[in-house]
Design a protein around this motif. Sequence first.
Motif, PDB file in Angstrom:
ATOM      1  N   TRP A 138     -18.142  -8.487 -55.593  1.00  0.00           N
ATOM      2  CA  TRP A 138     -18.666  -7.190 -55.164  1.00  0.00           C
ATOM      3  C   TRP A 138     -19.577  -7.382 -53.965  1.00  0.00           C
ATOM      4  O   TRP A 138     -20.324  -8.350 -53.863  1.00  0.00           O
ATOM      5  CB  TRP A 138     -19.434  -6.518 -56.294  1.00  0.00           C
ATOM      6  CG  TRP A 138     -18.542  -5.876 -57.291  1.00  0.00           C
ATOM      7  CD1 TRP A 138     -17.984  -6.454 -58.390  1.00  0.00           C
ATOM      8  CD2 TRP A 138     -18.071  -4.533 -57.280  1.00  0.00           C
ATOM      9  NE1 TRP A 138     -17.206  -5.553 -59.057  1.00  0.00           N
ATOM     10  CE2 TRP A 138     -17.241  -4.359 -58.405  1.00  0.00           C
ATOM     11  CE3 TRP A 138     -18.277  -3.449 -56.431  1.00  0.00           C
ATOM     12  CZ2 TRP A 138     -16.613  -3.178 -58.694  1.00  0.00           C
ATOM     13  CZ3 TRP A 138     -17.654  -2.252 -56.726  1.00  0.00           C
ATOM     14  CH2 TRP A 138     -16.829  -2.120 -57.852  1.00  0.00           C
ATOM     15  N   LEU A 139     -19.535  -6.419 -53.063  1.00  0.00           N
ATOM     16  CA  LEU A 139     -20.381  -6.430 -51.881  1.00  0.00           C
ATOM     17  C   LEU A 139     -21.212  -5.166 -51.849  1.00  0.00           C
ATOM     18  O   LEU A 139     -20.809  -4.131 -52.378  1.00  0.00           O
ATOM     19  CB  LEU A 139     -19.530  -6.481 -50.601  1.00  0.00           C
ATOM     20  CG  LEU A 139     -18.738  -7.753 -50.317  1.00  0.00           C
ATOM     21  CD1 LEU A 139     -17.898  -7.534 -49.065  1.00  0.00           C
ATOM     22  CD2 LEU A 139     -19.678  -8.930 -50.116  1.00  0.00           C
ATOM     23  N   PRO A 140     -22.403  -5.210 -51.195  1.00  0.00           N
ATOM     24  CA  PRO A 140     -23.133  -3.958 -50.972  1.00  0.00           C
ATOM     25  C   PRO A 140     -22.224  -2.970 -50.253  1.00  0.00           C
ATOM     26  O   PRO A 140     -21.580  -3.295 -49.274  1.00  0.00           O
ATOM     27  CB  PRO A 140     -24.302  -4.397 -50.083  1.00  0.00           C
ATOM     28  CG  PRO A 140     -24.491  -5.846 -50.403  1.00  0.00           C
ATOM     29  CD  PRO A 140     -23.102  -6.375 -50.659  1.00  0.00           C
ATOM     30  N   GLY A 141     -22.172  -1.744 -50.761  1.00  0.00           N
ATOM     31  CA  GLY A 141     -21.250  -0.766 -50.187  1.00  0.00           C
ATOM     32  C   GLY A 141     -20.045  -0.545 -51.061  1.00  0.00           C
ATOM     33  O   GLY A 141     -19.320   0.415 -50.880  1.00  0.00           O
ATOM     34  N   GLY A 142     -19.825  -1.428 -52.027  1.00  0.00           N
ATOM     35  CA  GLY A 142     -18.791  -1.211 -53.020  1.00  0.00           C
ATOM     36  C   GLY A 142     -17.376  -1.301 -52.498  1.00  0.00           C
ATOM     37  O   GLY A 142     -17.078  -1.969 -51.518  1.00  0.00           O
ATOM     38  N   VAL A 143     -16.475  -0.593 -53.185  1.00  0.00           N
ATOM     39  CA  VAL A 143     -15.046  -0.671 -52.911  1.00  0.00           C
ATOM     40  C   VAL A 143     -14.724  -0.242 -51.481  1.00  0.00           C
ATOM     41  O   VAL A 143     -13.874  -0.837 -50.820  1.00  0.00           O
ATOM     42  CB  VAL A 143     -14.264   0.201 -53.914  1.00  0.00           C
ATOM     43  CG1 VAL A 143     -12.792   0.261 -53.540  1.00  0.00           C
ATOM     44  CG2 VAL A 143     -14.431  -0.345 -55.322  1.00  0.00           C
ATOM     45  N   GLY A 144     -15.413   0.805 -51.006  1.00  0.00           N
ATOM     46  CA  GLY A 144     -15.125   1.303 -49.665  1.00  0.00           C
ATOM     47  C   GLY A 144     -15.252   0.228 -48.612  1.00  0.00           C
ATOM     48  O   GLY A 144     -14.380   0.082 -47.745  1.00  0.00           O
ATOM     49  N   LEU A 145     -16.339  -0.561 -48.657  1.00  0.00           N
ATOM     50  CA  LEU A 145     -16.535  -1.613 -47.672  1.00  0.00           C
ATOM     51  C   LEU A 145     -15.498  -2.711 -47.825  1.00  0.00           C
ATOM     52  O   LEU A 145     -14.952  -3.216 -46.839  1.00  0.00           O
ATOM     53  CB  LEU A 145     -17.946  -2.200 -47.802  1.00  0.00           C
ATOM     54  CG  LEU A 145     -18.282  -3.346 -46.850  1.00  0.00           C
ATOM     55  CD1 LEU A 145     -18.111  -2.900 -45.409  1.00  0.00           C
ATOM     56  CD2 LEU A 145     -19.701  -3.839 -47.089  1.00  0.00           C
ATOM     57  N   LYS A 146     -15.189  -3.087 -49.054  1.00  0.00           N
ATOM     58  CA  LYS A 146     -14.186  -4.135 -49.266  1.00  0.00           C
ATOM     59  C   LYS A 146     -12.815  -3.696 -48.761  1.00  0.00           C
ATOM     60  O   LYS A 146     -12.054  -4.513 -48.233  1.00  0.00           O
ATOM     61  CB  LYS A 146     -14.111  -4.527 -50.747  1.00  0.00           C
ATOM     62  CG  LYS A 146     -15.373  -5.219 -51.256  1.00  0.00           C
ATOM     63  CD  LYS A 146     -15.141  -5.949 -52.554  1.00  0.00           C
ATOM     64  CE  LYS A 146     -14.334  -7.199 -52.332  1.00  0.00           C
ATOM     65  NZ  LYS A 146     -14.195  -8.002 -53.553  1.00  0.00           N
ATOM     66  N   LYS A 147     -12.485  -2.405 -48.901  1.00  0.00           N
ATOM     67  CA  LYS A 147     -11.207  -1.919 -48.384  1.00  0.00           C
ATOM     68  C   LYS A 147     -11.180  -2.010 -46.855  1.00  0.00           C
ATOM     69  O   LYS A 147     -10.179  -2.421 -46.266  1.00  0.00           O
ATOM     70  CB  LYS A 147     -10.984  -0.472 -48.831  1.00  0.00           C
ATOM     71  CG  LYS A 147     -10.669  -0.317 -50.314  1.00  0.00           C
ATOM     72  CD  LYS A 147     -10.458   1.117 -50.712  1.00  0.00           C
ATOM     73  CE  LYS A 147      -9.158   1.656 -50.136  1.00  0.00           C
ATOM     74  NZ  LYS A 147      -8.838   3.005 -50.682  1.00  0.00           N
ATOM     75  N   VAL A 148     -12.296  -1.620 -46.222  1.00  0.00           N
ATOM     76  CA  VAL A 148     -12.366  -1.702 -44.768  1.00  0.00           C
ATOM     77  C   VAL A 148     -12.191  -3.138 -44.306  1.00  0.00           C
ATOM     78  O   VAL A 148     -11.530  -3.432 -43.295  1.00  0.00           O
ATOM     79  CB  VAL A 148     -13.699  -1.127 -44.263  1.00  0.00           C
ATOM     80  CG1 VAL A 148     -13.894  -1.430 -42.776  1.00  0.00           C
ATOM     81  CG2 VAL A 148     -13.761   0.380 -44.498  1.00  0.00           C
ATOM     82  N   LEU A 149     -12.767  -4.067 -45.059  1.00  0.00           N
ATOM     83  CA  LEU A 149     -12.694  -5.475 -44.699  1.00  0.00           C
ATOM     84  C   LEU A 149     -11.398  -6.143 -45.162  1.00  0.00           C
ATOM     85  O   LEU A 149     -11.191  -7.330 -44.922  1.00  0.00           O
ATOM     86  CB  LEU A 149     -13.893  -6.230 -45.302  1.00  0.00           C
ATOM     87  CG  LEU A 149     -15.271  -5.796 -44.790  1.00  0.00           C
ATOM     88  CD1 LEU A 149     -16.375  -6.531 -45.545  1.00  0.00           C
ATOM     89  CD2 LEU A 149     -15.395  -6.039 -43.289  1.00  0.00           C
ATOM     90  N   GLY A 150     -10.538  -5.377 -45.833  1.00  0.00           N
ATOM     91  CA  GLY A 150      -9.276  -5.946 -46.309  1.00  0.00           C
ATOM     92  C   GLY A 150      -9.471  -6.967 -47.411  1.00  0.00           C
ATOM     93  O   GLY A 150      -8.741  -7.960 -47.480  1.00  0.00           O
ATOM     94  N   MET A 151     -10.443  -6.703 -48.295  1.00  0.00           N
ATOM     95  CA  MET A 151     -10.803  -7.688 -49.319  1.00  0.00           C
ATOM     96  C   MET A 151     -10.472  -7.235 -50.733  1.00  0.00           C
ATOM     97  O   MET A 151     -11.015  -7.772 -51.699  1.00  0.00           O
ATOM     98  CB  MET A 151     -12.296  -8.022 -49.219  1.00  0.00           C
ATOM     99  CG  MET A 151     -12.695  -8.686 -47.909  1.00  0.00           C
ATOM    100  SD  MET A 151     -14.490  -8.951 -47.777  1.00  0.00           S
ATOM    101  CE  MET A 151     -14.758 -10.091 -49.149  1.00  0.00           C
ATOM    102  N   THR A 152      -9.597  -6.233 -50.878  1.00  0.00           N
ATOM    103  CA  THR A 152      -9.218  -5.788 -52.218  1.00  0.00           C
ATOM    104  C   THR A 152      -7.840  -6.301 -52.628  1.00  0.00           C
ATOM    105  O   THR A 152      -7.277  -5.839 -53.618  1.00  0.00           O
ATOM    106  CB  THR A 152      -9.249  -4.251 -52.323  1.00  0.00           C
ATOM    107  OG1 THR A 152      -8.394  -3.696 -51.319  1.00  0.00           O
ATOM    108  CG2 THR A 152     -10.660  -3.724 -52.138  1.00  0.00           C
ATOM    109  N   GLY A 153      -7.321  -7.248 -51.894  1.00  0.00           N
ATOM    110  CA  GLY A 153      -6.053  -7.864 -52.268  1.00  0.00           C
ATOM    111  C   GLY A 153      -4.858  -7.107 -51.704  1.00  0.00           C
ATOM    112  O   GLY A 153      -4.952  -5.937 -51.345  1.00  0.00           O
TER     113      GLY A 153
END
Length: 321
Positions: A55-70
């Motif tokens: 998990w990153l600060p900013g939650g799922v939205g930030l991880k999606k932007v960074l392409g980190m949700t698989g």
Amino acid sequence: MTTDIDSATEQPEQPPADPADRAVSRRRLLRLGAGVVGGGALLGAAAGGGMLAGWLPGGVGLKKVLGMTGTDGTVPDVAPGAVHVEKVRSAARNREVTVVTMLPPGATASTNLPVCVMLHGRGNDAHGMVALGVPQFLAAAVKGGVPPFAVVAVDGGDATYWHQQAAGGDDPQAMLREELPGWLHARQLPTPRAAMGISMGGSGALQYAIGRTQAGRNLDAVALLSPAVFRTWADARTTGGYADEADWQAHEPTLRLDRLQVGTLGVWCGQEDPFCPAAREVARQARAREQHFPDGEHTDGFWRRVMPDAMSLLGHALTTA
């Protein structure tokens, strides 16, 4: 009425979204947003007091932007086996339901293949498992060396969470216990020895497995993909799947995992899925042989990504049992 589908030419489509799961996800994102404090430190409340790995600060939205949700899984480019779609009358559910039988290529019901019952998620139905690509995933698994088996999907209702409803004479578990074996026997298929559940269907698969244990007929294998289970009434009450707290306590499978006995249990859930903490707890308490929590959300793409592993677990468990 029986319809045979030429799945080789059918293009998979997206099953309906799960509104209850979206509601849980929105609530979780709000909590995560409120937890970003002091230079981006994420409070651990959403993970039961501890920060979830990944998990990153900013939650799922930030991880999606960074392409980190698989990455999203894709339906295998293979010719599927026979798919039979039938309508039958369920006295337990007080309505007509769809039963979809999916066989590996070259197999017929008279082959006496072991059966896995597949339970769909909220907002979906039995035919949605064809749209998800299950016939192709089954064909690809068998082609790759997994022992053959049949998958049978049946309608469990839009938001029943696969348990008896307080009103309306609707009992999906009674349908699975009391009616499904007879439907299968009439079609030269045996009683299911395994179950696979997606989202809401994960709750149903656990309930079914616990019921089979109590009846002295343990399942050989259970595969849970992003199981929609609730460790507290506060979480469950937002789904509309339970009449009240007493109804949740009477049917929630995580409250009776000590009664579960399964030959092989597998649990897959994405770290960005709001059900991940509960799925981890199921895997821990039930001592799942396979438990995988990679980056991923509560989506068709995630389920397609992990489906090959689930098919492998089911096929090998049904053969060695």
